[in-house]
Every structure is written in C-alpha cells, then in structure tokens.
Design a protein around this motif. Structure first.
Motif, PDB file in Angstrom:
ATOM      1  N   ILE A 168       0.852  -1.184   0.000  1.00 16.12           N
ATOM      2  CA  ILE A 168       0.000   0.000   0.000  1.00 16.12           C
ATOM      3  C   ILE A 168       0.894   1.243   0.000  1.00 16.12           C
ATOM      4  CG2 ILE A 168      -1.947  -1.100   1.166  1.00 16.12           C
ATOM      5  CD1 ILE A 168      -1.044   0.264   3.768  1.00 16.12           C
ATOM      6  N   SER A 169       0.328   2.332  -0.495  1.00 13.14           N
ATOM      7  CA  SER A 169       1.083   3.579  -0.567  1.00 13.14           C
ATOM      8  C   SER A 169       1.119   4.278   0.788  1.00 13.14           C
ATOM      9  CB  SER A 169       0.461   4.515  -1.605  1.00 13.14           C
ATOM     10  OG  SER A 169      -0.769   5.049  -1.107  1.00 13.14           O
ATOM     11  N   PHE A 170       2.018   5.246   0.916  1.00 14.31           N
ATOM     12  CA  PHE A 170       2.024   6.079   2.112  1.00 14.31           C
ATOM     13  C   PHE A 170       0.671   6.773   2.279  1.00 14.31           C
ATOM     14  CE2 PHE A 170       6.825   7.119   2.801  1.00 14.31           C
ATOM     15  CZ  PHE A 170       6.961   5.968   3.561  1.00 14.31           C
ATOM     16  N   GLY A 171       0.040   7.094   1.160  1.00 15.94           N
ATOM     17  CA  GLY A 171      -1.253   7.761   1.216  1.00 15.94           C
ATOM     18  C   GLY A 171      -2.369   6.887   1.760  1.00 15.94           C
ATOM     19  N   GLU A 172      -2.195   5.574   1.663  1.00 12.43           N
ATOM     20  CA  GLU A 172      -3.190   4.631   2.183  1.00 12.43           C
ATOM     21  C   GLU A 172      -2.868   4.181   3.607  1.00 12.43           C
ATOM     22  OE1 GLU A 172      -4.515   1.737  -1.253  1.00 12.43           O
ATOM     23  OE2 GLU A 172      -2.359   2.119  -1.402  1.00 12.43           O
ATOM     24  N   MET A 173      -1.660   4.432   4.041  1.00 16.46           N
ATOM     25  CA  MET A 173      -1.175   3.900   5.312  1.00 16.46           C
ATOM     26  C   MET A 173      -1.711   4.692   6.500  1.00 16.46           C
ATOM     27  SD  MET A 173       2.860   3.054   6.043  1.00 16.46           S
ATOM     28  CE  MET A 173       2.983   2.087   4.532  1.00 16.46           C
ATOM     29  N   ASP A 174      -1.963   3.989   7.595  1.00 19.81           N
ATOM     30  CA  ASP A 174      -2.319   4.665   8.831  1.00 19.81           C
ATOM     31  C   ASP A 174      -1.187   5.634   9.178  1.00 19.81           C
ATOM     32  OD1 ASP A 174      -1.914   4.715  11.981  1.00 19.81           O
ATOM     33  OD2 ASP A 174      -4.036   4.318  11.589  1.00 19.81           O
ATOM     34  N   PRO A 175      -1.517   6.904   9.499  1.00 18.22           N
ATOM     35  CA  PRO A 175      -0.479   7.900   9.756  1.00 18.22           C
ATOM     36  C   PRO A 175       0.548   7.475  10.805  1.00 18.22           C
ATOM     37  CG  PRO A 175      -2.605   8.979   9.552  1.00 18.22           C
ATOM     38  CD  PRO A 175      -2.871   7.499   9.544  1.00 18.22           C
ATOM     39  N   GLU A 176       0.115   6.776  11.841  1.00 10.53           N
ATOM     40  CA  GLU A 176       1.064   6.333  12.869  1.00 10.53           C
ATOM     41  C   GLU A 176       2.037   5.303  12.312  1.00 10.53           C
ATOM     42  OE1 GLU A 176      -0.630   5.089  16.531  1.00 10.53           O
ATOM     43  OE2 GLU A 176      -1.627   7.006  16.915  1.00 10.53           O
ATOM     44  N   ASN A 177       1.533   4.421  11.451  1.00 11.54           N
ATOM     45  CA  ASN A 177       2.407   3.412  10.844  1.00 11.54           C
ATOM     46  C   ASN A 177       3.407   4.069   9.903  1.00 11.54           C
ATOM     47  OD1 ASN A 177       1.055   1.406  12.217  1.00 11.54           O
ATOM     48  ND2 ASN A 177      -0.283   0.879  10.502  1.00 11.54           N
ATOM     49  N   LYS A 178       2.932   5.040   9.120  1.00 11.57           N
ATOM     50  CA  LYS A 178       3.825   5.753   8.205  1.00 11.57           C
ATOM     51  C   LYS A 178       4.898   6.490   8.991  1.00 11.57           C
ATOM     52  CE  LYS A 178       4.151   9.847   5.420  1.00 11.57           C
ATOM     53  NZ  LYS A 178       3.563  11.158   5.129  1.00 11.57           N
TER      54      LYS A 178
END
Length: 200
Positions: A168-178
């Motif tokens: 998944i892209s950074f744009g799809e990722m949970d902000p905390e995970n990113k």
C-alpha cells in the motif's frame, strides 16, 4: 561530539502543515514545545542549496537567527531513479505555486512513460542554535511508484509511493504506521541519538 539539545522549546522551520504535524508528533513525547515558523511570522528563506542537506541547513539557521530559539528544519523530496533523481530538491516546486501535487504526480507518470519506477524519499534534518551551531542528519526510504495515486491520508507524493516490503502507498497507510517507518522518522531517529540526551 554532537551537541546535546537541552532546551524545552523549538521552532520547526517549515510552513508545510503536513511536515509540521509529523515533526510535532515526533517531538511532543519528549516534552518539547513545538512552535511553527509561520506562527512566529518567520519568512521562508529562498532554498538556494544544491542538496537536501544544504537547504535544510540554511532554513534552520535562518529560523534560529530570526527567532532566537533553536530551530529544526526539514528538506525532503521524492527521487525517481529513471528520472535521474528528479524531482529531488525541486519536489515542492513541481507542484507549482498552488501546491498541486496531483499535477506533479501526473507529470511524473507522463515522464516515466512506463519506465521502471524505483524511487526513494530523502529527508534531511538540520538542528540549528542561535549561536550558529548546526547538526545535520539524513534519512532515506526506498520503494517504488504506483499509478494511479491511491489514498488520502498523507500529503505530497504519498499516494504514489509504495515503500519496500509493503503493498500500500504512504497515502493509504495509517499515519502512525507511516510515521514509524518513513524517511522523516529514519532521519529523526539519527537526530535523537546524536543530540537529544533525554532519548539516549
């Protein structure tokens, strides 16, 4: 030896809400009050550097001098292998005066024209004190580009960047995970180890 950061407040030398939010989330657990450059009325200096580190350094120095407070500056961008590292330090400028990253992502897709899409994000962090001392670090995360853009949870080029080991892209990722894995986090961990004695 790197200089230890012992102050209780810091200026984030950025006018980018996404960057300020990420840096605030990284610094707040350390008990450091984060102030954004725009809230202090600081003007963004012209980015005349030829590298991410040079631009981060000049922004941090300018904010620390103008505010009289230690300042942390970030210069980051997307580097695409098939485009000889572009947009690189010009990542924000590719989005134009309106910061239209949809336009910038479309331009990258057009220029790639089906070419391999290996890419990486780079983040340079500079921590400057009002007396002119500066500490610099850099973080890189490798990945690939995927079109069309997917996800609305990030900012900038996040919707087209898929880090290695993920689907998944950074744009799809949970902000905390990113925030735990991205180029800014990698650079920040280096800065913590070098300068923030409370994290050693």
């Amino acid at each position: 030896m790197p200089r230890a950061f012992t102050e209780h407040r810091i200026v984030v030398a950025s006018h980018n809400p996404g960057k300020i939010r990420e840096i605030r989330n990284l610094l707040t657990p350390l008990g450091i009050k984060v102030q954004a450059a725009d809230k202090l009325g600081l003007i963004e200096p012209e980015e005349t550097g030829k590298t991410f580190l040079e631009n981060a350094d000049l922004k941090a120095r300018a904010a620390a001098t103008a505010s009289g407070i230690a300042a942390l500056a970030d210069d980051s961008g997307l580097c695409v292998d098939a485009l000889q590292g572009a947009p690189g330090i010009y990542s924000a400028r590719w989005a134009g005066p309106d910061k239209d990253f949809a336009l910038a992502m479309a331009e990258i897709e057009r220029k790639l024209d089906g070419a391999p899409s290996a890419a990486h994000f780079t983040c340079a962090l500079s921590l400057a004190w009002p007396d002119g001392h500066v500490e610099n670090v850099e973080g890189i995360i490798e990945g690939r580009l995927r079109f069309p853009p997917k996800g609305t949870r990030g900012f900038g080029y996040d919707p087209i960047f898929v880090p290695h080991g993920y689907d998944i892209s950074f744009g799809e990722m949970d902000p905390e995970n990113k925030l735990a894995i991205n180029h800014r986090a990698i650079a920040f961990k280096k800065m913590l180890k070098a300068c923030f004695d409370r994290a050693n």
